[in-house]
Scaffold this motif. Structure first.
Motif, PDB file in Angstrom:
ATOM      1  N   SER A   1       0.958  -1.137   0.042  1.00  0.00           N
ATOM      2  CA  SER A   1       0.022  -0.004   0.008  1.00  0.00           C
ATOM      3  C   SER A   1       0.780   1.246  -0.119  1.00  0.00           C
ATOM      4  CB  SER A   1      -0.973   0.061   1.176  1.00  0.00           C
ATOM      5  OG  SER A   1      -0.211  -0.146   2.403  1.00  0.00           O
ATOM      6  N   ARG A   2       0.384   2.275  -0.422  1.00  0.00           N
ATOM      7  CA  ARG A   2       1.321   3.519  -0.859  1.00  0.00           C
ATOM      8  C   ARG A   2       0.448   4.851  -0.424  1.00  0.00           C
ATOM      9  NH1 ARG A   2       5.573   5.094  -4.763  1.00  0.00           N
ATOM     10  NH2 ARG A   2       5.637   2.706  -5.356  1.00  0.00           N
ATOM     11  N   GLN A   3       1.115   5.846   0.278  1.00  0.00           N
ATOM     12  CA  GLN A   3       0.427   7.030   0.436  1.00  0.00           C
ATOM     13  C   GLN A   3       1.746   7.979   0.394  1.00  0.00           C
ATOM     14  OE1 GLN A   3      -0.338   7.455   4.807  1.00  0.00           O
ATOM     15  NE2 GLN A   3      -1.633   5.304   4.988  1.00  0.00           N
ATOM     16  N   SER A   4       0.946   9.074  -0.432  1.00  0.00           N
ATOM     17  CA  SER A   4       1.840  10.066  -1.018  1.00  0.00           C
ATOM     18  C   SER A   4       1.755  11.215   0.054  1.00  0.00           C
ATOM     19  CB  SER A   4       1.032  10.730  -2.471  1.00  0.00           C
ATOM     20  OG  SER A   4       1.943  11.773  -2.751  1.00  0.00           O
ATOM     21  N   LEU A   5       2.937  11.672   0.455  1.00  0.00           N
ATOM     22  CA  LEU A   5       3.360  12.716   1.501  1.00  0.00           C
ATOM     23  C   LEU A   5       3.693  14.127   1.022  1.00  0.00           C
ATOM     24  CD1 LEU A   5       5.223  10.315   4.202  1.00  0.00           C
ATOM     25  CD2 LEU A   5       2.767  10.756   3.667  1.00  0.00           C
ATOM     26  N   GLY A   6       3.936  14.111  -0.476  1.00  0.00           N
ATOM     27  CA  GLY A   6       4.181  15.533  -1.018  1.00  0.00           C
ATOM     28  C   GLY A   6       5.591  15.972  -0.481  1.00  0.00           C
ATOM     29  N   THR A   7       5.952  17.128   0.074  1.00  0.00           N
ATOM     30  CA  THR A   7       7.286  17.475   0.496  1.00  0.00           C
ATOM     31  C   THR A   7       7.352  17.608   1.916  1.00  0.00           C
ATOM     32  OG1 THR A   7       7.146  19.024  -1.414  1.00  0.00           O
ATOM     33  CG2 THR A   7       8.676  19.645   0.206  1.00  0.00           C
ATOM     34  N   ILE A   8       8.407  17.221   2.451  1.00  0.00           N
ATOM     35  CA  ILE A   8       8.944  17.053   3.654  1.00  0.00           C
ATOM     36  C   ILE A   8      10.089  18.318   4.041  1.00  0.00           C
ATOM     37  CG2 ILE A   8       9.739  16.071   5.583  1.00  0.00           C
ATOM     38  CD1 ILE A   8       8.422  13.371   4.813  1.00  0.00           C
ATOM     39  N   PRO A   9       9.918  19.238   4.536  1.00  0.00           N
ATOM     40  CA  PRO A   9      10.857  20.444   4.574  1.00  0.00           C
ATOM     41  C   PRO A   9      12.037  20.121   5.347  1.00  0.00           C
ATOM     42  CG  PRO A   9       8.651  21.288   4.959  1.00  0.00           C
ATOM     43  CD  PRO A   9       8.513  19.685   5.314  1.00  0.00           C
ATOM     44  N   ALA A  10      13.143  20.688   5.230  1.00  0.00           N
ATOM     45  CA  ALA A  10      14.433  20.395   6.102  1.00  0.00           C
ATOM     46  C   ALA A  10      14.117  20.694   7.643  1.00  0.00           C
ATOM     47  CB  ALA A  10      15.324  21.283   5.638  1.00  0.00           C
ATOM     48  N   GLY A  11      14.350  19.739   8.324  1.00  0.00           N
ATOM     49  CA  GLY A  11      14.055  19.828   9.805  1.00  0.00           C
ATOM     50  C   GLY A  11      12.821  19.281  10.349  1.00  0.00           C
ATOM     51  N   ALA A  12      11.972  18.883   9.186  1.00  0.00           N
ATOM     52  CA  ALA A  12      10.334  18.595   9.717  1.00  0.00           C
ATOM     53  C   ALA A  12      10.414  17.301  10.131  1.00  0.00           C
ATOM     54  CB  ALA A  12       9.615  19.064   8.539  1.00  0.00           C
ATOM     55  N   VAL A  13       9.174  17.106  10.900  1.00  0.00           N
ATOM     56  CA  VAL A  13       8.639  15.670  11.581  1.00  0.00           C
ATOM     57  C   VAL A  13       7.434  15.437  10.785  1.00  0.00           C
ATOM     58  CG1 VAL A  13       8.351  13.953  13.370  1.00  0.00           C
ATOM     59  CG2 VAL A  13      10.310  15.674  13.442  1.00  0.00           C
ATOM     60  N   ARG A  14       7.167  14.281  10.151  1.00  0.00           N
ATOM     61  CA  ARG A  14       5.579  13.694   9.633  1.00  0.00           C
ATOM     62  C   ARG A  14       5.350  12.676  10.339  1.00  0.00           C
ATOM     63  NH1 ARG A  14       4.270  15.942   4.664  1.00  0.00           N
ATOM     64  NH2 ARG A  14       2.447  14.479   4.779  1.00  0.00           N
ATOM     65  N   ASN A  15       4.219  12.584  10.607  1.00  0.00           N
ATOM     66  CA  ASN A  15       3.674  11.219  11.435  1.00  0.00           C
ATOM     67  C   ASN A  15       2.422  10.567  10.438  1.00  0.00           C
ATOM     68  OD1 ASN A  15       5.167  10.785  13.672  1.00  0.00           O
ATOM     69  ND2 ASN A  15       4.226  12.933  14.245  1.00  0.00           N
ATOM     70  N   GLU A  16       2.772   9.595  10.176  1.00  0.00           N
ATOM     71  CA  GLU A  16       1.306   8.983   9.349  1.00  0.00           C
ATOM     72  C   GLU A  16       0.843   7.615  10.002  1.00  0.00           C
ATOM     73  OE1 GLU A  16       0.151  10.268   6.509  1.00  0.00           O
ATOM     74  OE2 GLU A  16       1.620  12.043   6.554  1.00  0.00           O
TER      75      GLU A  16
END
Length: 651
Positions: free
Chosen positions: A161-176
């Motif tokens: 399964s695949r999820q598109s997250l777009g852009t993750i900026p420098a130093g950023a944290v993403r939770n999925e």
């Protein structure tokens, strides 16, 4: 001035003369207006001293000087390349405005254990520690095939399964948040692969960061249980009862159940019937708590004392196209059954053969013998043997049991041997053995009163029992059994005849046949069949050298061929249904031949066609059948209008 010009002109003329003379010798002159009186001579060989030696000695020094320059230049180039490569690596992995996989963290939060068929959630944290952003980011979860979770097919054995997250900026944290339903056997480990695909500014390359996460299936989504005996005797009937229950909260689709039988197991029947072969059942879609029950009956043959027979039962999801393969196994169990020599053994022989199935024709009698043995090291009391006869093809009036009693009351048709008829059965010594016997005959397959028997067969089931005295005061019941099926072979009939005045063709020529005159004949082959369908019917024959195959065949749709090289005639009759020629029309074919007699054949009845042989397969009795008929001559006994003197050749 005039004198100088004249001198120059004279010198040019002198030089021109030297150049074009045959005896020209080189004289070294310099343009310093001085003429050297000594000549510079090139030596013919290297000297060892003098001016030439010193000049030559200076050459290696010059060569070594140039080599050192080139070597220094090469070393400098290599050092420059290494420094450049190191700088590029530093810029890419740790330098200013670049991206490194080491600066990307994937943190997975979830349970290490899950129940098969239950939903398992994950929290995936992605930290970009680079000084540049990650572009076009996709988070991919790849897991074993057969699970569920908005999946698309990936490589063999896996889904994703695949999820598109777009852009993750420098130093950023993403939770999925992601979730999956895993299937598998209890205790199996399922590896889930998380991949982060991304691109960076200024590059067309695709970069991937991966991390694996192992999950153990703590309980199976499908319960399987087997009810079967732990011990059986050789040639003893056995029944396995398989019970499948789905304990998952999610519906399981396209479920299959397969049983791998051990060597020596002879399948007899199953309820419900298998959907493929004799060991595969389609359970369909199973909802929560859905149950399926399967019962399989067979016999363990060719087994010896001390062996262990293992039945392996597995169930799981079925791939879309293959109806015989389990894609993902949800659960599997094994049932081991030990083969033990029976305490008292009894084996049934029919006409000296102990095969489970036996085939005879209606003209063969049935002589049965039961051989028994006490395998215990103690006495057996009150031994009794019973033989029950069933089926639609035996004649009750022909049953004869020596030393036993045949009970026909109430349609029992049971033969009994016990202590009332045999004194030795009251007490049987350890290791003792003997036999009892009986005989019977079969009914006609077709008669005017009973009509045509369908699938004629006789089944004989025997049982042996006795009592063993244990500890001097208690009796233990001892039992064993055996059985045989006798199938009656269909009465297949085959006839051949030659005709002149009758048949589907109009024959020509003189009767009786006349020397050097052509006479044609019709040959007819017919097949009749009684109780069982037969297949692969073929008739073979050949023509003698003085007979010619005309080529006419009736019916035209019959597969009859003639080989001019071998002179062989073959009729591929194929399937002949039961009742052909008995309750229906026979299967027939006719063809025409011609005969021109020779003077040497006068006053003889030459052969028209050689012996004919029919071979076929009885589908019910599962045996091959064969019938033959003799050759046919010019004396046509099968033609009712043929004159008695019409067979011998005349002039």
């Amino acid at each position: 001035m005039q004198t100088n010009d004249r001198d120059k002109l004279n010198r040019l003329e002198e030089l021109k003369g030297r150049l074009f003379t045959k005896n020209f010798k080189t004289k070294i002159e310099h343009r310093d207006k001085f003429t050297h009186t000594h000549a510079e001579m090139v030596p013919d060989a290297w000297g060892e001293g003098g001016a030439n030696a010193s000049s030559l000695a200076s050459i290696p020094n010059k060569f070594l000087t140039k080599t050192a320059i080139f070597r220094n230049f090469f070393i400098f180039s290599v050092l420059f390349f290494i420094l450049t490569l190191g700088y590029a690596a530093y810029i890419f992995f740790g330098g200013g405005n670049t991206v490194s996989n080491d600066n990307i963290d994937i943190a997975i939060t979830g349970n290490d254990f899950t129940a098969g068929g239950e939903e398992l959630p994950f929290s995936v944290g992605i930290t970009n520690k680079n000084s540049s952003a990650l572009d076009l980011v996709d988070l991919i979860m790849e897991y074993p095939k057969g699970t569920s979770g908005n999946s698309t097919s990936s490589s063999a054995g896996t889904e994703q399964s695949r999820q598109s997250l777009g852009t993750i900026p420098a130093g950023a944290v993403r939770n999925e948040n992601m979730k999956v339903v895993l299937f598998g056997e209890q205790g199996s480990v399922r590896t889930i692969k998380f991949s982060l695909e991304y691109r960076v500014e200024g590059s067309n390359g695709l970069f991937i960061k991966t991390k694996n996460y192992d999950v153990t299936i703590k309980s199976t989504p499908l319960d399987l249980s087997v009810d079967a005996p732990s011990e059986i005797s050789p040639n003893q009937d056995i029944t396995l009862k398989v019970h499948a229950t789905l304990n998952s909260t999610k519906t399981a689709s396209n479920m299959l159940l397969k049983i791998d039988y051990p060597v020596g197991f002879q399948f007899a029947s199953a309820t419900p019937a298998p959907s493929l072969g004799n060991n595969t059942w389609n359970l369909g879609d199973l909802a929560t708590a859905a149950e399926r029950k399967i019962s399989v009956t067979g016999k363990m043959i060719d087994a010896v004392d001390g062996e262990e027979k293992v039945f392996r039962i597995s169930s799981g999801s079925q791939p879309g196209s293959d109806k015989s393969t389990i894609d993902t196994i949800f659960n599997s169990v094994s049932q081991t059954i030990a083969i033990k020599k029976p305490f008292i053994d009894a084996t049934l022989f029919v006409n000296g053969v102990s095969d489970r199935e036996y085939a005879i024709n209606t003209h063969t009698g049935i002589n049965a013998e039961i051989k028994w043995t006490n395998n215990l090291d103690t006495k057996v009391n009150d031994l009794e043997i019973r033989a029950k006869i069933t089926g639609n093809a035996y004649d009750r009036r022909t049953i004869n049991a020596s030393q036993g009693f045949y009970n026909s009351l109430g349609g029992e048709d049971v033969i009994i041997w016990n202590k009332n008829y045999l004194d030795g059965f009251k007490e049987v010594a350890p290791g003792a053995s003997s036999s009892v016997s009986f005989s019977l005959g079969s009914l006609p397959i077709f008669s005017a009163t009973t009509g045509l028997l369908v699938d004629p067969s006789i089944k004989i089931e025997i049982s042996i029992s006795g009592k063993q005295l244990v500890s001097g005061y208690a009796n233990t019941d001892l039992k064993n059994s055996d059985s045989r099926i006798i199938r009656i072979i269909s009465d297949v009939g085959f006839t051949n005849k030659a005709l002149y005045f009758s048949g589907p063709f109009a024959n020509t020529g003189p009767i009786p046949p006349r020397v050097e005159k052509q006479t044609t004949y019709t040959v007819v082959w017919s097949i009749s069949n009684t109780a069982n369908n037969v297949s692969k019917g073929v008739v073979h024959s050949s023509l003698p050298p003085w007979i010619k195959f005309v080529g006419s065949v009736s019916p035209s749709g019959e597969d009859l061929t003639y080989n001019a090289s071998t002179r062989e005639i073959v009729w591929n009759a194929g399937r002949v249904d039961k009742g052909a020629g008995i309750t229906g029309v026979p299967r027939s074919v006719a063809f025409q031949v011609s005969f021109i007699p020779s003077l040497s054949q006068v006053k003889t009845t030459p052969v028209i066609i050689d012996d004919a042989v029919l071979t076929a397969h009885d589908d019910f009795a599962n045996v091959d059948v064969r019938f033959s008929k003799g050759s046919l001559r010019t004396l046509l006994d099968g033609d009712p209008s043929f004159p008695g003197d019409g067979g011998s050749v005349v002039e």
